[in-house]
Write a protein that holds these residues in place. Structure first.
Motif, PDB file in Angstrom:
ATOM      1  N   UNK A   1       4.567 -16.500 -11.336  1.00  0.00           N
ATOM      2  CA  UNK A   1       5.133 -17.813 -11.615  1.00  0.00           C
ATOM      3  C   UNK A   1       6.375 -17.985 -10.737  1.00  0.00           C
ATOM      4  N   UNK A   2       6.179 -18.080  -9.446  1.00  0.00           N
ATOM      5  CA  UNK A   2       7.301 -18.189  -8.522  1.00  0.00           C
ATOM      6  C   UNK A   2       7.888 -19.593  -8.559  1.00  0.00           C
ATOM      7  N   UNK A   3       9.084 -19.739  -7.998  1.00  0.00           N
ATOM      8  CA  UNK A   3       9.631 -21.089  -7.820  1.00  0.00           C
ATOM      9  C   UNK A   3       8.708 -21.831  -6.859  1.00  0.00           C
ATOM     10  N   UNK A   4       8.581 -23.145  -7.039  1.00  0.00           N
ATOM     11  CA  UNK A   4       7.509 -23.886  -6.390  1.00  0.00           C
ATOM     12  C   UNK A   4       7.578 -23.834  -4.868  1.00  0.00           C
ATOM     13  N   UNK A   5       8.791 -23.870  -4.284  1.00  0.00           N
ATOM     14  CA  UNK A   5       8.868 -23.887  -2.827  1.00  0.00           C
ATOM     15  C   UNK A   5       8.615 -22.526  -2.206  1.00  0.00           C
ATOM     16  N   UNK A   6       8.295 -21.523  -3.022  1.00  0.00           N
ATOM     17  CA  UNK A   6       7.923 -20.195  -2.534  1.00  0.00           C
ATOM     18  C   UNK A   6       6.433 -19.911  -2.715  1.00  0.00           C
ATOM     19  N   UNK A   7       5.652 -20.889  -3.171  1.00  0.00           N
ATOM     20  CA  UNK A   7       4.254 -20.644  -3.548  1.00  0.00           C
ATOM     21  C   UNK A   7       3.336 -20.459  -2.351  1.00  0.00           C
ATOM     22  N   UNK A   8       3.756 -20.872  -1.172  1.00  0.00           N
ATOM     23  CA  UNK A   8       2.997 -20.544   0.037  1.00  0.00           C
ATOM     24  C   UNK A   8       1.810 -21.421   0.333  1.00  0.00           C
ATOM     25  N   UNK A   9       1.863 -22.715  -0.047  1.00  0.00           N
ATOM     26  CA  UNK A   9       0.754 -23.628   0.240  1.00  0.00           C
ATOM     27  C   UNK A   9       1.207 -24.647   1.280  1.00  0.00           C
ATOM     28  N   UNK A  10       0.850 -24.455   2.548  1.00  0.00           N
ATOM     29  CA  UNK A  10       1.263 -25.409   3.578  1.00  0.00           C
ATOM     30  C   UNK A  10       0.758 -26.817   3.294  1.00  0.00           C
ATOM     31  N   UNK A  11       1.596 -27.786   3.620  1.00  0.00           N
ATOM     32  CA  UNK A  11       1.238 -29.166   3.365  1.00  0.00           C
ATOM     33  C   UNK A  11       1.530 -29.614   1.951  1.00  0.00           C
ATOM     34  N   UNK A  12       1.901 -28.669   1.075  1.00  0.00           N
ATOM     35  CA  UNK A  12       2.221 -29.012  -0.315  1.00  0.00           C
ATOM     36  C   UNK A  12       3.597 -28.469  -0.695  1.00  0.00           C
ATOM     37  N   UNK A  13       3.814 -27.165  -0.527  1.00  0.00           N
ATOM     38  CA  UNK A  13       5.087 -26.567  -0.935  1.00  0.00           C
ATOM     39  C   UNK A  13       5.927 -26.075   0.236  1.00  0.00           C
ATOM     40  N   UNK A  14       5.370 -25.959   1.409  1.00  0.00           N
ATOM     41  CA  UNK A  14       6.121 -25.529   2.581  1.00  0.00           C
ATOM     42  C   UNK A  14       5.382 -25.961   3.832  1.00  0.00           C
ATOM     43  N   UNK A  15       6.081 -25.899   4.966  1.00  0.00           N
ATOM     44  CA  UNK A  15       5.414 -26.062   6.249  1.00  0.00           C
ATOM     45  C   UNK A  15       4.779 -24.729   6.618  1.00  0.00           C
TER      46      UNK A  15
END
Length: 583
Positions: free
Chosen positions: A172-186
């Motif tokens: 249950x990581x913080x959302x911007x660490x979830x590793x989904x490009x285009x959704x939570x990070x580049x």
């Protein structure tokens, strides 16, 4: 893999719970991996809706192209800035609500630092060397091991010819660490790096892998073990076991070529990279809704090995069709059955085996010859102990089991369910004896079988009885012929959102209207199976079946729900749960 020897200070006796044989394709009951028949009423303690419950009958909100991108290189969450605003009324993956949820997890634990380099590599599978993509040149990647409450700081260095990311499967990581490009990070572009920093709060057996394209079906995965500082189990040794189906580098095959073969000429197949996103070398994301360009590009590039389509596969346990891809090899801890890994112990040792199905398209029947297994956890969560001969494991699922080792040499076998009786092999050795042959199939593979639907959550983690505030229907649709896998008839687009609100009890009802089974996975949360069932993040949904699962919306952000068959998700069977802003 590392072999850990330990004795926990706190012992716990076995509460052995007998479990019956699985009756797949029967009427849905708690023991079937199918759930209930499509169209029947919910079973379980939360079947009624509260007075203000919300039911989502239709498609998702937010079809405008608004999503969140992040820089490919950063130094912690404070440096992650959005290029685009999130959809109107939804929380941003790096918003203040996400930061506050992370603060509540506790930021005082010790920092555990890791570095991971994704690069091309030559890997010896045990007599067969292949060129593939791997973490630090190893298969599986080096184990990451921390204690619950630690702050995990991992730097990913991307030396691949393609953008990539790391997803923390089960945490249950913080959302911007979830590793989904285009959704939570580049996406992390070639030649750049990304710093993942978060509190590892949930003890258990987890793993990491990319969330870009079909990279998962290469060597880009590794175990992630979060130890419980109050571990109740008592055992002498620990064995981490990763199961995998393999085709990359075999006679010219690659996962991308297999995806192109599966989707060629079909209107919705081949979405680009996982998350419906193809990241080019600049790190920019290009969202795709149709496959014609991508399929044509692969077709024009010439042959990419022999056909890998599965033909004549059949599994009663999985409701018929066992998968799409005929992987030529199956591995345990990166080794072929002809040259298996050997785990050494002493007769009488109590061994904790942490089993992870890291495959792309294969369910496994798993057994240890000459032994019965006591299941203690699934997907990292404790269950009432249950004894079994054999487990059925879908992609993404994990099981922890305890065994008391006998004297001799014993095969640990993973049978590729429904796929021409191919097997993977490892060896437990506690004494003298010949090594089992590559084709060894212990009698336990035909013994008492257990799936997650026969397990009960341990009382210490059992979800409170509460009616759902919101019910979301997710109908799984598509066919092998058109390869148009989707949820509610909609192939994935990064702008869609199924809304939830902080603090709600949410029920997702998976209805499988396809002829294929699907291992459905929820990011960032744990859901409960019906009737005080096991807490999971991945679950098997058989053809024609209905499975309601409940979770508490306690981790704000944008979270993927998808089939963990990497070829199905890449072809459209995924969507996003989005937390609504309270403002």
């Amino acid at each position: 893999m590392p072999m850990h020897s330990r004795r926990a200070l706190l012992g716990a006796g076995f509460a052995a719970v007998g479990s019956g044989l699985l009756a797949a394709c029967s009427t849905g009951d708690g023991g079937s991996p199918a759930g209930t028949d499509v169209g029947t009423s919910p079973h379980g303690p939360h079947a009624t809706h509260g007075p203000h419950a919300v039911h989502s009958h239709h498609g998702p909100e937010g079809h405008h192209a608004a999503h969140d991108h992040r820089h490919g290189h950063g130094h912690g969450p404070s440096h992650h800035r959005s290029d685009d605003d999130p959809p109107s009324g939804y929380l941003s993956p790096d918003g203040p609500e996400v930061a506050e949820a992370e603060r509540k997890r506790g930021l005082t634990g010790p920092v555990r630092r890791y570095h991971l380099t994704a690069a091309e590599a030559r890997i010896d599978l045990g007599g067969r060397t292949v060129k593939t993509w791997a973490y630090d040149g190893e298969l599986p990647g080096k184990e990451i091991r921390v204690t619950a409450g630690d702050r995990l700081h991992l730097t990913l260095n991307n030396h691949l010819p393609q953008s990539t990311s790391v997803h923390w499967h089960g945490l249950h990581v913080r959302n911007d660490m979830d590793g989904v490009p285009g959704v939570t990070q580049r996406a992390v572009r070639p030649g750049s790096s990304f710093d993942y920093r978060f509190v590892a709060a949930e003890p258990g057996t987890h793993w990491i892998h990319p969330h870009v394209g079909v990279q998962l079906d290469r060597a880009l995965y590794a175990p992630l073990i979060v130890e419980d500082p109050k571990e109740p189990l008592s055992y002498d040794r620990e064995w981490v076991v990763l199961l995998d189906d393999w085709l990359d580098g075999i006679d010219g095959s690659t996962p991308d070529a297999v995806l192109a073969e599966l989707t060629k000429g079909h209107p919705h197949g081949g979405m680009g990279h996982m998350g419906g996103m193809h990241a080019d070398e600049s790190g920019r994301s290009h969202h795709r809704h149709r496959a014609h360009g991508r399929g044509a590009r692969f077709a024009a590039s010439g042959a990419h090995g022999p056909s890998r389509l599965l033909r004549d596969g059949r599994s009663r346990l999985l409701g018929g069709d066992p998968g799409d891809v005929d992987h030529p090899f199956h591995l345990i801890n990166g080794r072929l059955a002809e040259d298996p890994e050997t785990f050494h112990a002493r007769p009488g040792d109590r061994i904790r085996i942490r089993i992870i199905n890291a495959s792309g398209d294969t369910a496994y029947r798993v057994a240890l010859g000459g032994h019965r297994m006591t299941v203690t956890h699934t997907d990292g969560n404790p269950v009432e102990h249950a004894r079994t001969d054999v487990l059925l494991m879908g992609m993404g699922e994990r099981y922890d089991v305890l065994v008391t080792a006998k004297d001799g040499v014993f095969p640990f076998t993973a049978l590729a369910e429904g796929k021409h009786r191919r097997t993977a092999l490892a060896v437990l050795r506690t004494g003298k004896g010949a090594k089992p042959g590559a084709s060894t199939r212990p009698k336990e593979l035909k013994g008492r079988l257990l799936t997650a639907y026969q397990l009960k959550a341990a009382e210490s983690v059992r979800a409170s009885r509460r009616s759902p505030d919101r019910t979301i229907d997710m109908t799984l649709t598509g066919s092998m012929e058109r390869y148009d896998w989707s949820i509610n008839g909609r192939p994935y687009t990064a702008s869609e959102r199924y809304p939830v609100r902080q603090g709600e009890r949410v029920r997702i009802v998976f209805r499988n209207h396809s002829r294929m089974w699907h291992p459905m996975h929820l990011h960032g949360h744990t859901f409960a199976l019906p009737d005080d069932g096991a807490l999971k993040d991945s679950t098997i949904v058989l053809p024609g079946r209905r499975v309601p699962v409940d979770f508490d919306a306690d981790n704000p952000g944008l979270w993927m729900v998808h089939c963990h068959n990497v070829y199905h998700s890449e072809s459209g069977m995924m969507t996003i749960l989005g937390y609504r802003s309270s403002r």
